[in-house]
Scaffold this motif. Structure first.
Motif, PDB file in Angstrom:
ATOM      1  N   THR A 102       0.869  -1.174   0.000  1.00  0.00           N
ATOM      2  CA  THR A 102       0.000   0.000   0.000  1.00  0.00           C
ATOM      3  C   THR A 102       0.905   1.222   0.000  1.00  0.00           C
ATOM      4  OG1 THR A 102      -1.765  -1.163   1.178  1.00  0.00           O
ATOM      5  CG2 THR A 102      -1.834   1.239   1.195  1.00  0.00           C
ATOM      6  N   TYR A 103       0.867   1.961  -1.083  1.00  0.00           N
ATOM      7  CA  TYR A 103       1.871   2.975  -1.386  1.00  0.00           C
ATOM      8  C   TYR A 103       1.248   4.369  -1.346  1.00  0.00           C
ATOM      9  CZ  TYR A 103       5.688   5.104  -4.204  1.00  0.00           C
ATOM     10  OH  TYR A 103       6.720   5.885  -4.670  1.00  0.00           O
ATOM     11  N   PHE A 104       1.554   5.126  -0.281  1.00  0.00           N
ATOM     12  CA  PHE A 104       1.171   6.532  -0.202  1.00  0.00           C
ATOM     13  C   PHE A 104       2.328   7.339  -0.789  1.00  0.00           C
ATOM     14  CE2 PHE A 104      -1.614   4.647   2.928  1.00  0.00           C
ATOM     15  CZ  PHE A 104      -2.781   5.393   2.835  1.00  0.00           C
ATOM     16  N   THR A 105       2.131   7.869  -1.979  1.00  0.00           N
ATOM     17  CA  THR A 105       3.235   8.516  -2.686  1.00  0.00           C
ATOM     18  C   THR A 105       3.589   9.880  -2.104  1.00  0.00           C
ATOM     19  OG1 THR A 105       1.664   9.420  -4.286  1.00  0.00           O
ATOM     20  CG2 THR A 105       2.713   7.322  -4.833  1.00  0.00           C
ATOM     21  N   ASP A 106       2.591  10.617  -1.603  1.00  0.00           N
ATOM     22  CA  ASP A 106       2.819  11.922  -0.974  1.00  0.00           C
ATOM     23  C   ASP A 106       1.650  12.179  -0.037  1.00  0.00           C
ATOM     24  OD1 ASP A 106       3.166  14.519  -0.166  1.00  0.00           O
ATOM     25  OD2 ASP A 106       3.234  15.390  -2.176  1.00  0.00           O
ATOM     26  N   GLU A 107       1.833  11.881   1.238  1.00  0.00           N
ATOM     27  CA  GLU A 107       0.719  11.948   2.185  1.00  0.00           C
ATOM     28  C   GLU A 107       0.283  13.374   2.495  1.00  0.00           C
ATOM     29  OE1 GLU A 107       3.115  11.692   6.436  1.00  0.00           O
ATOM     30  OE2 GLU A 107       2.095   9.916   5.679  1.00  0.00           O
ATOM     31  N   THR A 108       0.964  14.380   1.941  1.00  0.00           N
ATOM     32  CA  THR A 108       0.531  15.767   2.122  1.00  0.00           C
ATOM     33  C   THR A 108      -0.446  16.208   1.044  1.00  0.00           C
ATOM     34  OG1 THR A 108       2.321  16.762   0.796  1.00  0.00           O
ATOM     35  CG2 THR A 108       2.779  16.321   3.129  1.00  0.00           C
ATOM     36  N   ALA A 109      -0.594  15.403  -0.026  1.00  0.00           N
ATOM     37  CA  ALA A 109      -1.443  15.850  -1.131  1.00  0.00           C
ATOM     38  C   ALA A 109      -2.154  14.724  -1.865  1.00  0.00           C
ATOM     39  CB  ALA A 109      -0.610  16.653  -2.138  1.00  0.00           C
ATOM     40  N   LEU A 110      -1.690  13.485  -1.699  1.00  0.00           N
ATOM     41  CA  LEU A 110      -2.242  12.365  -2.457  1.00  0.00           C
ATOM     42  C   LEU A 110      -2.536  11.192  -1.535  1.00  0.00           C
ATOM     43  CD1 LEU A 110       0.246  12.536  -5.453  1.00  0.00           C
ATOM     44  CD2 LEU A 110      -2.196  13.068  -5.583  1.00  0.00           C
ATOM     45  N   GLY A 111      -3.348  10.274  -2.039  1.00  0.00           N
ATOM     46  CA  GLY A 111      -3.736   9.123  -1.244  1.00  0.00           C
ATOM     47  C   GLY A 111      -2.857   7.916  -1.474  1.00  0.00           C
ATOM     48  N   GLY A 112      -3.398   6.733  -1.153  1.00  0.00           N
ATOM     49  CA  GLY A 112      -2.639   5.496  -1.235  1.00  0.00           C
ATOM     50  C   GLY A 112      -3.148   4.589  -2.336  1.00  0.00           C
ATOM     51  N   PHE A 113      -2.233   3.788  -2.872  1.00  0.00           N
ATOM     52  CA  PHE A 113      -2.525   2.907  -3.991  1.00  0.00           C
ATOM     53  C   PHE A 113      -1.980   1.522  -3.656  1.00  0.00           C
ATOM     54  CE2 PHE A 113      -1.614   7.240  -5.175  1.00  0.00           C
ATOM     55  CZ  PHE A 113      -2.760   7.621  -5.858  1.00  0.00           C
ATOM     56  N   THR A 114      -2.816   0.516  -3.776  1.00  0.00           N
ATOM     57  CA  THR A 114      -2.425  -0.838  -3.388  1.00  0.00           C
ATOM     58  C   THR A 114      -2.023  -1.650  -4.617  1.00  0.00           C
ATOM     59  OG1 THR A 114      -3.861  -0.802  -1.447  1.00  0.00           O
ATOM     60  CG2 THR A 114      -3.182  -2.955  -2.258  1.00  0.00           C
ATOM     61  N   PHE A 115      -0.893  -2.349  -4.472  1.00  0.00           N
ATOM     62  CA  PHE A 115      -0.373  -3.198  -5.541  1.00  0.00           C
ATOM     63  C   PHE A 115      -0.132  -4.600  -5.002  1.00  0.00           C
ATOM     64  CE2 PHE A 115       0.589   1.009  -6.983  1.00  0.00           C
ATOM     65  CZ  PHE A 115       0.549   0.955  -8.371  1.00  0.00           C
ATOM     66  N   LEU A 116      -0.326  -5.583  -5.857  1.00  0.00           N
ATOM     67  CA  LEU A 116       0.053  -6.962  -5.578  1.00  0.00           C
ATOM     68  C   LEU A 116       1.178  -7.345  -6.531  1.00  0.00           C
ATOM     69  CD1 LEU A 116      -3.450  -8.682  -5.253  1.00  0.00           C
ATOM     70  CD2 LEU A 116      -1.995  -7.825  -3.406  1.00  0.00           C
ATOM     71  N   PHE A 117       2.207  -8.015  -6.001  1.00  0.00           N
ATOM     72  CA  PHE A 117       3.337  -8.456  -6.814  1.00  0.00           C
ATOM     73  C   PHE A 117       3.532  -9.963  -6.641  1.00  0.00           C
ATOM     74  CE2 PHE A 117       4.647  -4.103  -5.403  1.00  0.00           C
ATOM     75  CZ  PHE A 117       4.484  -3.471  -6.629  1.00  0.00           C
ATOM     76  N   ASP A 118       3.658 -10.659  -7.737  1.00  0.00           N
ATOM     77  CA  ASP A 118       4.021 -12.076  -7.718  1.00  0.00           C
ATOM     78  C   ASP A 118       5.343 -12.212  -8.472  1.00  0.00           C
ATOM     79  OD1 ASP A 118       4.202 -14.805  -7.697  1.00  0.00           O
ATOM     80  OD2 ASP A 118       2.646 -15.134  -9.208  1.00  0.00           O
ATOM     81  N   PHE A 119       6.439 -12.349  -7.709  1.00  0.00           N
ATOM     82  CA  PHE A 119       7.760 -12.491  -8.311  1.00  0.00           C
ATOM     83  C   PHE A 119       7.925 -13.953  -8.725  1.00  0.00           C
ATOM     84  CE2 PHE A 119       7.960  -8.828  -5.525  1.00  0.00           C
ATOM     85  CZ  PHE A 119       8.585  -7.881  -6.330  1.00  0.00           C
ATOM     86  N   ILE A 120       7.753 -14.211 -10.003  1.00  0.00           N
ATOM     87  CA  ILE A 120       7.690 -15.578 -10.526  1.00  0.00           C
ATOM     88  C   ILE A 120       9.046 -16.260 -10.436  1.00  0.00           C
ATOM     89  CG2 ILE A 120       7.161 -16.958 -12.572  1.00  0.00           C
ATOM     90  CD1 ILE A 120       5.358 -14.560 -13.451  1.00  0.00           C
ATOM     91  N   ASN A 121      10.083 -15.534 -10.798  1.00  0.00           N
ATOM     92  CA  ASN A 121      11.452 -16.045 -10.730  1.00  0.00           C
ATOM     93  C   ASN A 121      12.381 -14.853 -10.514  1.00  0.00           C
ATOM     94  OD1 ASN A 121      11.762 -14.852 -13.360  1.00  0.00           O
ATOM     95  ND2 ASN A 121      10.862 -16.715 -14.238  1.00  0.00           N
ATOM     96  N   GLU A 122      13.641 -14.982 -10.859  1.00  0.00           N
ATOM     97  CA  GLU A 122      14.606 -13.922 -10.573  1.00  0.00           C
ATOM     98  C   GLU A 122      14.517 -12.743 -11.535  1.00  0.00           C
ATOM     99  OE1 GLU A 122      18.408 -15.759 -10.451  1.00  0.00           O
ATOM    100  OE2 GLU A 122      18.080 -16.702  -8.495  1.00  0.00           O
ATOM    101  N   SER A 123      13.622 -12.804 -12.516  1.00  0.00           N
ATOM    102  CA  SER A 123      13.539 -11.692 -13.468  1.00  0.00           C
ATOM    103  C   SER A 123      12.119 -11.315 -13.876  1.00  0.00           C
ATOM    104  CB  SER A 123      14.338 -12.025 -14.736  1.00  0.00           C
ATOM    105  OG  SER A 123      13.787 -13.169 -15.378  1.00  0.00           O
ATOM    106  N   GLU A 124      11.124 -12.163 -13.592  1.00  0.00           N
ATOM    107  CA  GLU A 124       9.767 -11.906 -14.061  1.00  0.00           C
ATOM    108  C   GLU A 124       8.814 -11.661 -12.890  1.00  0.00           C
ATOM    109  OE1 GLU A 124       8.957 -14.292 -18.080  1.00  0.00           O
ATOM    110  OE2 GLU A 124       9.555 -15.609 -16.418  1.00  0.00           O
ATOM    111  N   VAL A 125       7.849 -10.771 -13.124  1.00  0.00           N
ATOM    112  CA  VAL A 125       6.867 -10.434 -12.103  1.00  0.00           C
ATOM    113  C   VAL A 125       5.530 -10.160 -12.782  1.00  0.00           C
ATOM    114  CG1 VAL A 125       7.412  -7.954 -12.181  1.00  0.00           C
ATOM    115  CG2 VAL A 125       6.385  -8.920 -10.118  1.00  0.00           C
TER     116      VAL A 125
END
Length: 444
Positions: free
Chosen positions: A62-85
């Motif tokens: 959950t990524y709040f990029t700038d809590e003084t002016a912007l909200g939060g954005f949620t991401f899911l990551f599946d790191f499949i191997n050492e180079s792919e996601v």
């Protein structure tokens, strides 16, 4: 003398042995000494890489990029191997079936970089911005993250764009992959202003018998809230925070401080259509209300000239902060113009700071002026038409509009913001007879 020479030779021999030993290859990992930096880095890289790949359902950020002016954005990551996601998000054009590339590399520290384009790059794209104030900045996001630490089952990164912004990766679940984009995006609809309800919302803080109510304003494009109230001295107090939707409500950043308690997780109460956060006896509620938290106390704050904002009425529309003139008023203008043989093209308010003033109505067949008197009482301003030279057929045709502008039950007035990029104040007017309608006007 021979004895001294013998000792000197023994000392030299000992030093020679020490030098030989110190020159031996120390790259053997079995040595008691620490590894050389390159070996330590490779071990650290492998540890972080294995840690990222290990979870079966990947990670949630959950990524709040700038809590003084912007909200939060949620991401899911599946790191499949050492180079792919692959990734999913409640923001942008996410495609969880798409595979992109990432890498771990050594800069000033270990860095995670999402190298080929995916939805996370939409946060950092300067051409993808919430409104005119963020042109060239986008949503201030990043696609490069500096490794900070591993804490239990979580991993902590810092934004490369803003190293003071720490972001936590937590273990994701299979359910989140199935429901993130649908449930979080659905919750956004509950957070944004409902056009069928009152335009007034309050943020109420309760703690140990004390209650404080703020006027709650939410910017959906930014996922950001500003709430204000007046203290006993007439000074403005504010509570501002970014909002990140969840499946059951939303999380805020920065947290709301109530005494020495921090409140950050809100749950949606569907029956009462409100959001509630409770923590250690402190309670914060966001709900729809019938009147503003800050009532109008006098006409002195009002300007001498206002032009109403509406896409149908002037060319300022693209410069306005979203959601001030709401869909209720926009629909009123649209329906009115469709029902009469001319179009209303402009509305101005004159001399609201004086005892008398005028309303200007510009149309496709000519213009009209209405002289008005004004009175402020019970937290509202009352505008009354006292005279006009306008033909009666014209007044009858635009009566639905006049009934809103000069509501006989008074108008609530709010000054929530300024025009983007300037100091021009924006005032919002809400007819007391129908608080689902709000029209806004800018001081020129």
């Amino acid at each position: 003398m021979k004895y001294l020479k013998k000792i000197n030779w023994q000392i030299l021999a000992l030093l020679f042995i020490v030098v030989l030993y110190s020159c031996e290859d120390n790259s053997d990992p079995e040595l008691l000494f620490e590894d050389v930096p390159a070996v330590r880095f490779e071990k650290k890289l492998k540890k972080v890489s294995d840690f990222l790949i290990a979870p079966e359902a990947g990670w949630k950020m959950t990524y709040f990029t700038d809590e003084t002016a912007l909200g939060g954005f949620t991401f899911l990551f599946d790191f499949i191997n050492e180079s792919e996601v692959r990734m999913d998000s409640d923001f942008g054009n996410a495609d969880p079936t798409k595979t992109s590339l990432y890498g771990l590399s050594l800069g000033a520290t270990l860095k995670l970089t999402f190298t080929t384009k995916n939805v996370i790059h939409e946060l950092s794209d300067g051409a993808n911005f919430p409104d005119a104030a963020f042109v060239g900045q986008g949503y201030k996001g990043d696609f490069e993250f500096l490794f900070s630490s591993i804490e239990g089952e979580d991993i902590i990164f810092r934004s490369n764009r803003n190293p003071s912004n720490y972001i936590k990766f937590v273990r994701a679940s299979k359910d989140e992959w199935n429901n993130l984009s649908t449930q979080n995006r659905a919750m956004l609809k509950n957070i944004k202003n409902d056009p069928s309800k009152s335009v007034f919302r309050s943020l109420t803080i309760e703690n140990k018998g004390n209650v404080a109510s703020y006027s709650f304003n939410y910017n959906n494009a930014r996922r950001f809230s500003t709430s204000i109230k007046l203290d006993e001295n007439g000074e403005v107090l504010d509570v501002n925070f970014g909002i990140a939707p969840t499946a059951t409500g939303f999380k805020v950043s920065p947290a709301i401080t109530v005494g020495n308690i921090e409140v950050e997780n809100f749950i949606y109460d569907e029956i009462n259509n409100e959001f509630v956060a409770e923590e250690q006896g402190a309670k914060v509620t966001i709900s729809y209300v019938g009147t503003p938290a800050i009532p109008l106390t006098g006409k002195d704050i009002l300007p001498n000239f206002l032009i109403l904002h509406n896409p149908f009425l002037n060319s300022l529309a693209s410069d306005w902060t979203p959601d001030l003139t709401n869909v209720g008023f926009s629909n009123l203008i649209t329906n009115l113009n469709a029902s009469i043989f001319f179009d209303v093209t402009r509305i101005d308010l004159y001399d609201l700071d004086k005892d008398s003033g005028r309303i200007f109505i510009g149309t496709s067949i000519g213009n009209a002026f209405y002289n008005i008197s004004k009175e402020v009482k019970n937290g509202k301003i009352y505008l009354t038409i006292v005279s006009t030279t306008t033909p009666q057929f014209f007044t009858d045709a635009i009566k639905p509009l006049l009934d809103v502008i000069v509501d006989s039950n008074g108008l609530y007035v709010d000054q929530p913001t300024t025009l983007n990029g300037s100091s021009n104040r924006i005032f919002s007017f809400v007819p007391a007879s129908n608080t689902t309608i709000r029209y806004s006007a800018v001081q020129l």
